[in-house]
Design an enzyme around this catalytic site. Structure first.
Site, PDB file in Angstrom:
ATOM      1  N   HIS A  50       0.807  -1.228   0.000  1.00 31.33           N
ATOM      2  CA  HIS A  50       0.000   0.000   0.000  1.00 31.33           C
ATOM      3  C   HIS A  50       0.837   1.273   0.000  1.00 31.33           C
ATOM      4  O   HIS A  50       0.290   2.371  -0.134  1.00 31.33           O
ATOM      5  CB  HIS A  50      -0.935   0.012   1.218  1.00 31.33           C
ATOM      6  N   GLU A 114      -7.626  -4.334  -2.939  1.00 29.15           N
ATOM      7  CA  GLU A 114      -7.908  -5.099  -1.725  1.00 29.15           C
ATOM      8  C   GLU A 114      -9.211  -4.538  -1.151  1.00 29.15           C
ATOM      9  O   GLU A 114      -9.216  -3.724  -0.247  1.00 29.15           O
ATOM     10  CB  GLU A 114      -6.776  -4.987  -0.707  1.00 29.15           C
ATOM     11  N   ASN A 202      -4.652 -13.738   8.281  1.00 29.30           N
ATOM     12  CA  ASN A 202      -5.079 -12.401   8.677  1.00 29.30           C
ATOM     13  C   ASN A 202      -6.324 -11.976   7.910  1.00 29.30           C
ATOM     14  O   ASN A 202      -6.387 -12.101   6.691  1.00 29.30           O
ATOM     15  CB  ASN A 202      -3.947 -11.399   8.453  1.00 29.30           C
ATOM     16  N   ARG A 210     -13.508 -28.654  13.478  1.00 28.85           N
ATOM     17  CA  ARG A 210     -14.790 -29.081  12.894  1.00 28.85           C
ATOM     18  C   ARG A 210     -15.268 -28.151  11.793  1.00 28.85           C
ATOM     19  O   ARG A 210     -16.251 -28.456  11.115  1.00 28.85           O
ATOM     20  CB  ARG A 210     -15.855 -29.179  14.009  1.00 28.85           C
ATOM     21  N   ASP A 230       6.493 -10.497   8.859  1.00 26.96           N
ATOM     22  CA  ASP A 230       7.026  -9.415   9.687  1.00 26.96           C
ATOM     23  C   ASP A 230       7.142  -9.810  11.157  1.00 26.96           C
ATOM     24  O   ASP A 230       7.491  -8.977  11.998  1.00 26.96           O
ATOM     25  CB  ASP A 230       6.174  -8.154   9.549  1.00 26.96           C
ATOM     26  N   HIS A 233       2.243 -10.081  12.091  1.00 24.11           N
ATOM     27  CA  HIS A 233       1.039 -10.713  11.543  1.00 24.11           C
ATOM     28  C   HIS A 233       1.051 -12.220  11.760  1.00 24.11           C
ATOM     29  O   HIS A 233      -0.001 -12.831  11.959  1.00 24.11           O
ATOM     30  CB  HIS A 233       0.912 -10.414  10.041  1.00 24.11           C
ATOM     31  N   ASP A 256       2.468  -6.019   2.529  1.00 30.30           N
ATOM     32  CA  ASP A 256       1.270  -5.326   3.015  1.00 30.30           C
ATOM     33  C   ASP A 256       1.669  -3.987   3.639  1.00 30.30           C
ATOM     34  O   ASP A 256       1.027  -3.490   4.560  1.00 30.30           O
ATOM     35  CB  ASP A 256       0.503  -6.195   4.020  1.00 30.30           C
ATOM     36  N   ILE A 290      -4.553  -4.497  13.667  1.00 33.41           N
ATOM     37  CA  ILE A 290      -3.342  -4.344  12.864  1.00 33.41           C
ATOM     38  C   ILE A 290      -3.720  -3.724  11.526  1.00 33.41           C
ATOM     39  O   ILE A 290      -4.676  -4.154  10.873  1.00 33.41           O
ATOM     40  CB  ILE A 290      -2.637  -5.691  12.657  1.00 33.41           C
ATOM     41  N   ALA A 291      -2.982  -2.692  11.122  1.00 34.27           N
ATOM     42  CA  ALA A 291      -3.326  -1.932   9.919  1.00 34.27           C
ATOM     43  C   ALA A 291      -2.161  -1.952   8.941  1.00 34.27           C
ATOM     44  O   ALA A 291      -1.355  -1.026   8.892  1.00 34.27           O
ATOM     45  CB  ALA A 291      -3.695  -0.498  10.286  1.00 34.27           C
TER      46      ALA A 291
END
Length: 362
Positions: A50, A114, A202, A210, A230, A233, A256, A290-291
């Site tokens: 990004h 995304e 993620n 199950r 990293d 993640h 990412d 987490i961004a």
């Protein structure tokens, strides 16, 4: 002609020798003694990024995108997609048009959406205000040029399977991601044509013995699984487990990364949402999710090797496999005669020493 010596990482092997480059192309890869201790790997291919270096791909600003690509090029990424986040249709359309000249110039290899066709309950750091069901009408407009390479879709959404099939029929890769799908729904998405799993684990329903869910569905399917190496993640043990389970031909290291990559801790923006970065970890200010990451591909490679993945397999995951995802295996992603002279010279500790792109040192 340029001759580069060291330990050359080729598919399935590490050999001592030389890479000979003639103009923008690899002329020959030859074995040889006393080539030195440098490690020579193909240029990294990042299919999910990004931004970086204080610059973003998510707003549609062409100069910001150019600068983000240049930042990652300095870390060995010679081929990359510009990943948008969930956005209004107009931003997606305008960003794609703005990035077309960069694609034609080879600065980036294409665009990855995304979102916005994602699960609300698994949207992670995606802006929920922009989420919506898949629209073939939107996709028809967006893929008019060859700029779009990858679209992430949650396969359980209404119209998702039709959208995935539409993308496949039009030469665009679809990815399963940000999904609450069951195991069966995940496999249905792959059967419809999805070829990638967006950052495995993620933004996904977690596995259960199950109800295996999307993680096990993707690992047991032909789809290539993205892995964010990293150590945030994914625990290194989980990274190694997933890589071994998938195999190097079915796993791709990604960053990412967001614009905060390479920058100081502080406050940043991702898709209209405030992100706080502390000690290199990016999280949404509103809920701590987490961004994205502050990862670069050279660090991802080192982390993968440290997790116990062999150097040749880690390089395949960082270069060869993602190049194949993009349909570029005949151009880049390996050190082979006739391919583009995209390579990274690493020190013995796998830190970047020099980067060559299309035969030119950068």
């Amino acid at each position: 002609m340029t001759r580069i010596g060291g330990r050359i990482v080729r598919p399935g092997a590490v050999v001592e020798g030389y890479v000979e480059v003639d103009g923008p192309t690899i002329l020959e890869v030859a074995a040889g003694n006393d080539a030195g201790d440098d490690v020579i790997v193909p240029g990294f291919v990042d299919i999910h990024c990004h931004g970086g270096g204080g610059h973003t791909f998510t707003t549609g600003d062409a100069e910001s995108a150019r600068s983000a690509a240049a930042f990652h090029l300095g870390h060995g990424t010679t081929t990359m997609l510009a990943s948008l986040v969930s956005s209004p249709f107009e931003l997606m359309r305008d960003a794609t048009a703005a990035y077309l000249p960069l694609i034609e110039a080879g600065v980036i290899a294409g665009v990855h959406y995304e979102g916005p066709y994602l699960s609300e309950v698994r949207c992670g750091a995606q802006n929920p205000d922009f989420l919506r069901d898949p629209s073939i009408g939107e996709l028809q407009e967006l893929i008019k040029t060859a700029a779009v390479r990858l679209v992430t879709i949650a396969p359980e959404l209404p119209g998702a399977l039709e959208a995935i099939a539409f993308l496949r029929e039009n030469g665009v890769a679809a990815a399963v991601g940000h999904t609450d799908a069951t195991y069966e729904q995940t496999l249905a998405g792959v059967a419809a044509g999805a070829a990638v799993g967006t950052h495995l684990f993620n933004g996904m329903r977690p596995p259960h013995h199950r109800e295996p869910g999307p993680v096990i569905g993707l690992l047991s399917s032909p789809a290539v699984c993205e892995l964010i190496a990293d150590n945030i993640h994914l625990h290194p043990g989980m990274l190694a487990f997933a890589a071994r389970t998938a195999g190097p031909d079915k796993a791709a290291l990604i960053t990412d990364a967001m614009d905060a990559t390479g920058m100081a801790d502080g406050t940043y923006d991702l898709g209209g949402q405030e992100v706080t970065v502390a000690e290199g970890v990016a999280r949404l200010a509103r809920n701590g999710s987490i961004a994205g990451s502050t990862l670069t591909m050279d660090v991802a490679l080192r982390n993968a090797v440290a997790a116990g993945i062999s150097l040749e397999n880690a390089v395949a995951m960082a270069s060869t496999t993602p190049a194949r995802v993009l349909g570029l295996a005949d151009q880049t992603g390996a050190l082979e005669a006739g391919l583009s002279a995209d390579l990274v010279v690493l020190n013995p500790d796998l830190t970047v020493k020099r980067v060559m792109r299309r035969g030119v040192w950068v």
